[in-house]
Design an enzyme around this catalytic site. Sequence first.
Site, mmCIF file in Angstrom:
data_model
loop_
_atom_site.group_PDB
_atom_site.id
_atom_site.type_symbol
_atom_site.label_atom_id
_atom_site.label_comp_id
_atom_site.label_asym_id
_atom_site.label_seq_id
_atom_site.Cartn_x
_atom_site.Cartn_y
_atom_site.Cartn_z
ATOM 1 N N LYS A 162 5.872 6.896 4.249
ATOM 2 C CA LYS A 162 6.166 6.267 3.303
ATOM 3 C C LYS A 162 7.782 6.636 2.959
ATOM 4 O O LYS A 162 8.175 7.056 3.446
ATOM 5 C CB LYS A 162 5.543 8.164 1.598
ATOM 6 C CG LYS A 162 3.958 7.586 2.013
ATOM 7 C CD LYS A 162 3.782 6.529 0.761
ATOM 8 C CE LYS A 162 2.248 6.240 0.358
ATOM 9 N NZ LYS A 162 2.456 5.268 -0.746
ATOM 10 N N ASP A 191 5.742 1.842 2.921
ATOM 11 C CA ASP A 191 5.968 2.278 2.055
ATOM 12 C C ASP A 191 6.793 2.842 0.465
ATOM 13 O O ASP A 191 6.393 3.581 1.024
ATOM 14 C CB ASP A 191 4.626 2.289 1.144
ATOM 15 C CG ASP A 191 3.910 2.318 -0.048
ATOM 16 O OD1 ASP A 191 4.990 1.496 -0.657
ATOM 17 O OD2 ASP A 191 3.148 2.890 -0.281
ATOM 18 N N GLU A 217 6.147 -2.607 1.504
ATOM 19 C CA GLU A 217 5.397 -2.612 0.284
ATOM 20 C C GLU A 217 6.224 -2.016 -0.901
ATOM 21 O O GLU A 217 6.790 -0.546 -0.843
ATOM 22 C CB GLU A 217 4.100 -1.723 0.683
ATOM 23 C CG GLU A 217 3.315 -1.429 -0.317
ATOM 24 C CD GLU A 217 1.683 -1.231 0.270
ATOM 25 O OE1 GLU A 217 1.283 0.256 -1.230
ATOM 26 O OE2 GLU A 217 1.403 -0.988 0.931
ATOM 27 N N ASP A 242 1.521 -4.006 -4.816
ATOM 28 C CA ASP A 242 0.342 -2.843 -4.568
ATOM 29 C C ASP A 242 0.506 -2.650 -5.935
ATOM 30 O O ASP A 242 -0.227 -3.265 -6.696
ATOM 31 C CB ASP A 242 0.741 -1.949 -3.811
ATOM 32 C CG ASP A 242 -0.439 -0.827 -4.048
ATOM 33 O OD1 ASP A 242 -1.141 -0.938 -5.047
ATOM 34 O OD2 ASP A 242 0.052 0.261 -3.377
ATOM 35 N N GLN A 294 -5.932 5.032 -2.637
ATOM 36 C CA GLN A 294 -5.623 5.547 -3.776
ATOM 37 C C GLN A 294 -5.548 7.471 -3.075
ATOM 38 O O GLN A 294 -5.724 7.921 -4.281
ATOM 39 C CB GLN A 294 -6.588 5.347 -4.978
ATOM 40 C CG GLN A 294 -5.387 5.646 -6.405
ATOM 41 C CD GLN A 294 -4.555 4.542 -6.581
ATOM 42 O OE1 GLN A 294 -3.738 3.155 -6.415
ATOM 43 N NE2 GLN A 294 -3.287 5.328 -6.766
#
Length: 367
Positions: A162, A191, A217, A242, A294
Amino acid sequence: MKITAVEAIPFAIPYIKPLKFASGEVHVAEHVLVRVHTDDGVVGVAEAPPRPFTYGETQDGIISVVEKIFAPQVIGLTLLEREVIGARVARTVGNPTAKAALDMAIWDALGKTLGLPVTDLLGGYTDRMRVSHMLGFDDPATMVAEAQKMRDTYGISTFKVKVGRRPVGLDIAVVRALRNHFGDDVELYVDGNRGWTAAESARAMREMDDLGLLFAEELCPADDVLGRRWLVGQIDVPFIADESVPTAADVTREILSGSATAISIKTARTGFTGSRRIHHLAEGLGLEIVIGNQIDGQVGTACALAFGAAFQTTSRYAGELSNFLDMSDDLLATPLQIRDGFLHRSSRAGIGFEIDPDKLDHYRQDR
């Protein structure tokens, strides 16, 4: 095979530690278990994870829309009338995870009725998937230690990092520390959860150009149309859309506009029916596909695994199937087990799991 009842059961399970990322953080899995009953006595089950900072859904909202709007629209239909069901629930705007859970519970019930695994009904390509683990915001040493633990304990060798903090050097340092620690023994991708601007994203990717990243991402907001398109032209790794591609139409717009070159499919967002449509579209366009997460519990992870294992394209890369490890408990009678970096899908009928009734009684919030 006629649907006779639909339930929406709220439950809450704390995380061992919160998962932190650019668009929010999660401390407790306040999810909804959706159960579809048929006149044959079959019960299909799936999980809806509300993410208000991503899709605007809340636990109460999911319960309300499932019980008050969706249930009356589908009761009396058969499990085979999925197109009719889809058309009816589509009249209600939004509510993607509520719709997805209903769809997957119907597929689970269908598989149980026919005595076949959902993976086989969808495509039956493989019996396993490699696992990717998501690493949330922390300092470099802590994130390296978590990755090492996942590698030592579960054999995981793909990590989604992340990013999206400011200054961008905070996250660049983390990714560099991971690459320096593991060398070429692991796959890394980043991401941003839309946290950086296009310019910040381009700078960060340039500074990480030597780190051999697999993907990037959602580094910047999709509604920055020109900036996003410019950014995708700057980088030399596939750019995954996404949150910006919750439907097949969104995939088409993002790809044809040059705003992405790969996609993440999340069954928690598009169910099995919608995910299959998106998969076929992506396959036709020649896109790379990653099975996303998720922040699902084990129920949601089993659903993602069932779909990902069904197709060659979705099983090519490691799927994001491990975040249930950060939860303090779960609902399955037989917990999922990651071994040697793989999750094996069940050969049982339906999605292939059973809910532990005692755990559900303990964690449900409606009694």
